[in-house]
Enzyme design. Structure first.
Site, PDB file in Angstrom:
ATOM      1  N   ASP A 216       0.849  -1.191   0.000  1.00 40.50           N
ATOM      2  CA  ASP A 216       0.000   0.000   0.000  1.00 40.50           C
ATOM      3  C   ASP A 216       0.886   1.242   0.000  1.00 40.50           C
ATOM      4  OD1 ASP A 216      -2.294   1.703   0.216  1.00 40.50           O
ATOM      5  OD2 ASP A 216      -3.322   0.142   1.362  1.00 40.50           O
TER       6      ASP A 216
ATOM      7  N   HIS B 247     -13.760  -1.744  -6.523  1.00 34.88           N
ATOM      8  CA  HIS B 247     -14.950  -0.876  -6.599  1.00 34.88           C
ATOM      9  C   HIS B 247     -14.615   0.602  -6.378  1.00 34.88           C
ATOM     10  CE1 HIS B 247     -16.345  -0.714  -2.070  1.00 34.88           C
ATOM     11  NE2 HIS B 247     -15.077  -0.406  -2.218  1.00 34.88           N
TER      12      HIS B 247
END
Length: 347
Positions: free
Chosen positions: A205, A253
């Site tokens: 990340d 998403h």
């Protein structure tokens, strides 16, 4: 002309009333959490309305209304004049519990609920309202420590329980190294490595997220089993190699189709033969008519992202095959953060 049946049930707005007042339930719930009601009643504590009033420093009337509201929602139980946490509240709404869910509630209350006041503007402008495009690259681009803490506490709350459910439906025994792309605080690797002791894992990340993950990893006493590597899965030309299972949980998403497809191509390039990618999401049905949790999460993407939306398993399946995965399967999942896992297999 036939006469109307005498047994015809009249159409009533009852369902509309339930939809219209949904925020009553949420704000009662969020208010109780914020004021410390569930912490007060932790560990089997039982108090009367008068005792709750005194302990929380609120008058009898609001204390009475709050207790009745929380009991009606299944968050409190009552014996005689005394209230106690329900099993659900004791497990998930008491700070310090292993699967505390309050971070998610606080994030919704403080950040998303205000943004949803602008839903009409979001529909008309097709822009998010929890952050400012043009001055920030994405909703994840912020240096505000309180916003970061709220967001990652929220995601950790949601991801922890979802990872537990994933471990019940997917067998990680054949795999040895897991890469959690966009893994945030490391909830998935922590839960999965606890369940499958042979597994090691990496959180991949942004740099400022890595410290949050390392703290959670240290708290779980999994240093040496789980680590964190800095990177940007959108900008970096490739994902780290050497992993045989990649997790994408509530990642795709957040982005438009083009971005999602590009990320799946990177996953395919990084995986060896026999490897898999696991897409954990609230999946729409093929007709895009539900279920509500997936459809309304899609609406939430309108106020949270520039291009995100919730997709169906069929859509993800097509993307995976186009990216070079040889086979796709869909596993149902019963969790707060996902109702299914789309598995892309490398032949």
């Amino acid at each position: 002309m036939p006469k109307p049946s005498q047994n015809t049930t009249p159409l009533l707005p009852t369902h509309l009333m339930q939809l219209a007042t949904g925020f009553w339930s949420f704000k009662t719930f969020a208010g109780a959490l914020e004021i410390g009601l569930f912490d007060l009643l932790a560990a089997g504590g039982e108090l009367t309305m008068e005792e709750v009033s005194a302990e929380l420093g609120i008058a009898h009337r609001p204390a009475d209304l709050l207790l009745a509201g929380c009991a009606s929602l299944g968050l409190l139980d009552k014996s005689g004049p005394r209230y106690r946490n329900s099993a659900l509240a004791e497990e998930f709404l008491v700070q310090g519990r292993p699967y505390y869910f309050g971070g998610y509630i606080r994030y919704l209350d403080r950040r998303e609920y205000p943004a949803w006041q602008h839903i009409v503007e979001a529909l008309r402008t097709n822009r998010p309202y929890t952050w400012t495009p043009g001055t920030q690259e994405s909703l994840f681009d912020t240096e505000d420590p309180e916003t970061l803490r709220l967001f990652w506490d929220c995601m950790h709350s949601l991801s922890t329980s979802t990872a537990r459910a994933l471990a019940e439906v997917y067998d990680f025994t054949p795999h040895t190294r897991l890469l959690d792309v966009g893994g945030g605080s490391g909830a998935y690797p922590v839960e999965l490595c606890r369940r499958f002791s042979h597994l090691t894992a990496t959180v991949f990340d942004l740099p400022h997220v890595g410290d949050l993950a390392r703290r959670r990893i240290a708290e779980a006493k999994l240093d040496g089993t789980v680590d964190a590597v800095a990177g940007d899965f959108n900008r970096d030309p490739a994902l780290p190699g050497g992993y045989d299972v990649i997790v994408l949980s509530s990642v795709l998403h957040d982005w438009d189709e083009e971005t999602g497809r590009a990320l799946l191509r990177k996953c395919r390039a990084a995986l060896p033969g026999g490897g898999v990618v696991l897409i954990c999401e609230l999946l729409l049905n093929d007709e895009r008519t539900g279920p509500p949790a997936a459809a309304l999460m899609g609406m939430n993407m309108l106020v949270e992202t520039e291009g995100g939306k919730n997709y169906s398993a069929a859509e993800y399946g097509a993307w995976l095959l186009d990216a070079g995965f040889s086979r796709v399967e869909v596993l149902p999942l019963d969790a707060a953060g996902a109702n299914g896992v789309v598995v892309g297999h490398v032949g």
